[in-house]
Design a protein around this motif. Structure first.
Motif, PDB file in Angstrom:
ATOM      1  N   ALA A   1      39.081 -16.275  -4.487  1.00 49.93           N
ATOM      2  CA  ALA A   1      39.325 -17.753  -3.852  1.00 49.93           C
ATOM      3  C   ALA A   1      40.027 -17.541  -2.656  1.00 49.93           C
ATOM      4  N   LYS A   2      40.831 -16.767  -2.373  1.00 49.09           N
ATOM      5  CA  LYS A   2      41.781 -16.394  -1.229  1.00 49.09           C
ATOM      6  C   LYS A   2      40.967 -15.899  -0.206  1.00 49.09           C
ATOM      7  N   LEU A   3      40.164 -14.817  -0.635  1.00 49.33           N
ATOM      8  CA  LEU A   3      39.517 -13.921   0.297  1.00 49.33           C
ATOM      9  C   LEU A   3      38.189 -14.642   0.861  1.00 49.33           C
ATOM     10  N   LYS A   4      37.713 -15.586   0.044  1.00 55.56           N
ATOM     11  CA  LYS A   4      36.334 -16.130   0.626  1.00 55.56           C
ATOM     12  C   LYS A   4      36.707 -17.183   1.359  1.00 55.56           C
ATOM     13  N   SER A   5      37.664 -17.909   0.972  1.00 60.22           N
ATOM     14  CA  SER A   5      38.149 -19.273   1.723  1.00 60.22           C
ATOM     15  C   SER A   5      38.653 -18.662   3.403  1.00 60.22           C
ATOM     16  N   TYR A   6      39.330 -17.601   3.296  1.00 57.85           N
ATOM     17  CA  TYR A   6      40.004 -17.188   4.474  1.00 57.85           C
ATOM     18  C   TYR A   6      38.523 -16.649   5.297  1.00 57.85           C
TER      19      TYR A   6
ATOM     20  N   PRO B 262      44.102  -8.381   4.616  1.00 56.89           N
ATOM     21  CA  PRO B 262      45.048  -8.616   3.301  1.00 56.89           C
ATOM     22  C   PRO B 262      46.048  -9.211   3.525  1.00 56.89           C
ATOM     23  N   GLN B 263      47.016  -8.680   4.619  1.00 54.43           N
ATOM     24  CA  GLN B 263      48.147  -8.819   4.901  1.00 54.43           C
ATOM     25  C   GLN B 263      48.149 -10.569   5.644  1.00 54.43           C
TER      26      GLN B 263
ATOM     27  N   ILE C 292      46.122 -12.901   4.708  1.00 52.13           N
ATOM     28  CA  ILE C 292      45.888 -13.847   3.625  1.00 52.13           C
ATOM     29  C   ILE C 292      46.780 -13.692   2.478  1.00 52.13           C
ATOM     30  N   GLY C 293      47.798 -12.666   2.676  1.00 54.10           N
ATOM     31  CA  GLY C 293      48.906 -12.487   1.581  1.00 54.10           C
ATOM     32  C   GLY C 293      48.222 -11.727   0.327  1.00 54.10           C
ATOM     33  N   LEU C 294      47.337 -11.041   0.668  1.00 57.56           N
ATOM     34  CA  LEU C 294      46.762 -10.381  -0.842  1.00 57.56           C
ATOM     35  C   LEU C 294      47.264  -8.965  -0.868  1.00 57.56           C
ATOM     36  N   ARG C 295      47.701  -8.431  -2.119  1.00 54.96           N
ATOM     37  CA  ARG C 295      48.167  -7.356  -2.227  1.00 54.96           C
ATOM     38  C   ARG C 295      47.110  -6.306  -2.594  1.00 54.96           C
ATOM     39  N   ARG C 296      46.205  -6.158  -1.595  1.00 58.98           N
ATOM     40  CA  ARG C 296      44.874  -5.342  -1.792  1.00 58.98           C
ATOM     41  C   ARG C 296      44.788  -4.252  -0.578  1.00 58.98           C
ATOM     42  N   CYS C 297      44.052  -3.512  -0.675  1.00 56.30           N
ATOM     43  CA  CYS C 297      43.684  -2.320   0.423  1.00 56.30           C
ATOM     44  C   CYS C 297      42.512  -3.310   1.213  1.00 56.30           C
ATOM     45  N   GLY C 298      42.542  -3.069   2.426  1.00 56.80           N
ATOM     46  CA  GLY C 298      41.369  -3.667   3.223  1.00 56.80           C
ATOM     47  C   GLY C 298      40.005  -3.113   2.893  1.00 56.80           C
ATOM     48  N   LYS C 299      39.939  -1.988   2.533  1.00 56.53           N
ATOM     49  CA  LYS C 299      38.642  -1.495   2.160  1.00 56.53           C
ATOM     50  C   LYS C 299      38.323  -2.171   0.734  1.00 56.53           C
ATOM     51  N   SER C 300      39.072  -2.367  -0.140  1.00 55.77           N
ATOM     52  CA  SER C 300      38.953  -2.846  -1.283  1.00 55.77           C
ATOM     53  C   SER C 300      38.409  -4.467  -1.130  1.00 55.77           C
ATOM     54  N   CYS C 301      39.018  -5.183  -0.123  1.00 55.01           N
ATOM     55  CA  CYS C 301      38.800  -6.594   0.292  1.00 55.01           C
ATOM     56  C   CYS C 301      37.245  -6.615   0.721  1.00 55.01           C
TER      57      CYS C 301
END
Length: 324
Positions: A23-28, A42-43, A45-54
DNA sequence: AAATTAAGCAACCGCTCCACC
DNA sequence: CGGTGGAGCGGTTGCTTAATT
């Protein structure tokens, strides 16, 4: 010293995505887009994920109009034909199937389609071989058997079925919507950007069009110089060639009617056909490269392909043929 | 019902490409 | 022209679920 990692591996989360993360990724992205920088995303949005993963999550799952679920027969055919034409260029194949992702197609091919085709081929080959052996036994019993009549032991080089007619799709169908990818692909494969291929095919000349496609395809194969079967050490890559031939064989046996086009293919000449389609002066345009990946008519006779590959091989590596 | 095996799929990894400086 | 770093790609891994024993 190696290259710096794209993210702090110790501080990023791995594994399946939670609905909250989605939801975070999609809405952003819906609001701001990717910003052209997946690493920084990811930074923000505040996601603790790798950019590639996003990026992967977005492209394969969250992006709008993603199609999930069963593949249709038509999609199967397109995948098969393209795989034969261009190999495992999943992103290019995916570009021909709206709503499907390269990952999806790759998984589908590896887990199901390949098995489906192989199963069919093995079954048919097995029954052919059984009937051949029966005939052989009968002839042996009657004393009319000649050693030259023994059954083909090689499962990958069986006899070809007769070609049967098949209707062509229209030239207007949107098989190709990523010309730049294809152009890149050709260059990557070692092809010339000045392909001597007929590209502009008048709609009023349907028979010529049919010829053009096949000669065009072979021209392109020739222009590639067979480089896809030559590895980095300039050695002929027999495994790659065999793989293509095997798959081609699988397709031929799983769908014999697709051999249609073989006759006009011969008529048009295998390579350097100047009579088919337009002149080479027109061929520098990449505006209509559709025929290269045009699925139903693209699948040529595997003996012809074998011939072409051997010719290419002899051209690139004369010693290879001598050693055979 | 539990254990095992197979299939399907999402995600990761490592590499190449390419734009930019 | 070479170096750098992000994007993209294809191969592979590993988790989940379904089927089988």
């Amino acid at each position: 010293m190696g290259r710096a990692p794209c993210c702090d591996k110790a501080n990023v989360k791995k594994g399946p995505w939670s609905p909250e993360e989605d939801a975070k990724l999609k809405s952003y992205i819906d609001q701001h887009g990717t910003g052209g920088n997946w690493i920084a995303l990811p930074q923000k949005i505040g996601l603790r994920r790798c950019g590639k993963s996003c990026r992967l999550r977005w492209l394969n799952y969250l992006r709008p109009n993603i199609k999930h679920g069963e593949f249709s027969d038509e999609e199967d055919n397109i995948i098969c034909s393209l795989y034969i034409s261009i190999g495992s260029r999943w992103s290019i194949i995916a570009a021909q199937l709206p709503g499907r992702t390269d990952n999806d197609i790759k998984n589908y091919w590896n887990t199901r389609l390949k098995k489906k085709l192989l199963g069919k081929q093995r079954k048919e080959h097995h029954s052919r071989r059984l009937s051949c052996l029966k005939q052989q036994e009968t002839k042996k019993a009657s004393g009319t058997f000649l050693p030259s009549e023994s059954c083909n032991e090689n499962p990958y080089w069986p006899e070809l079925p007769m070609a049967t007619p098949l209707s062509h799709p229209t030239h207007q169908e949107p098989w190709v919507n990523d010309h730049s990818s294809l152009r890149k692909l050709f260059i990557k494969l070692g092809g010339s950007t000045n392909l001597q291929c007929p590209l502009e095919i008048p709609s009023t000349q349907q028979p010529i069009y049919e010829n053009s496609i096949n000669s065009y395809t072979m021209n392109c194969l020739t222009n590639m110089g067979g480089s896809q079967f030559i590895n980095q050490n300039t050695q002929f890559d027999m495994a790659a060639a065999n793989r293509s031939l095997t798959v081609l064989d699988e397709i031929v046996y799983s769908n014999p009617q697709r051999l249609e086009g073989l006759e006009c293919f011969y008529d048009a000449g295998m390579v350097n056909d100047s009579s088919a389609g337009s002149s080479s002066a027109e061929s520098t345009s990449w505006g209509d490269i559709s025929s290269l990946v045009y699925p139903p008519v693209l699948v040529p006779d595997f003996e012809v392909c074998q011939q072409v590959m051997l010719q290419e091989c002899a051209f690139e590596q004369p010693s290879y043929l001598e050693s055979q």
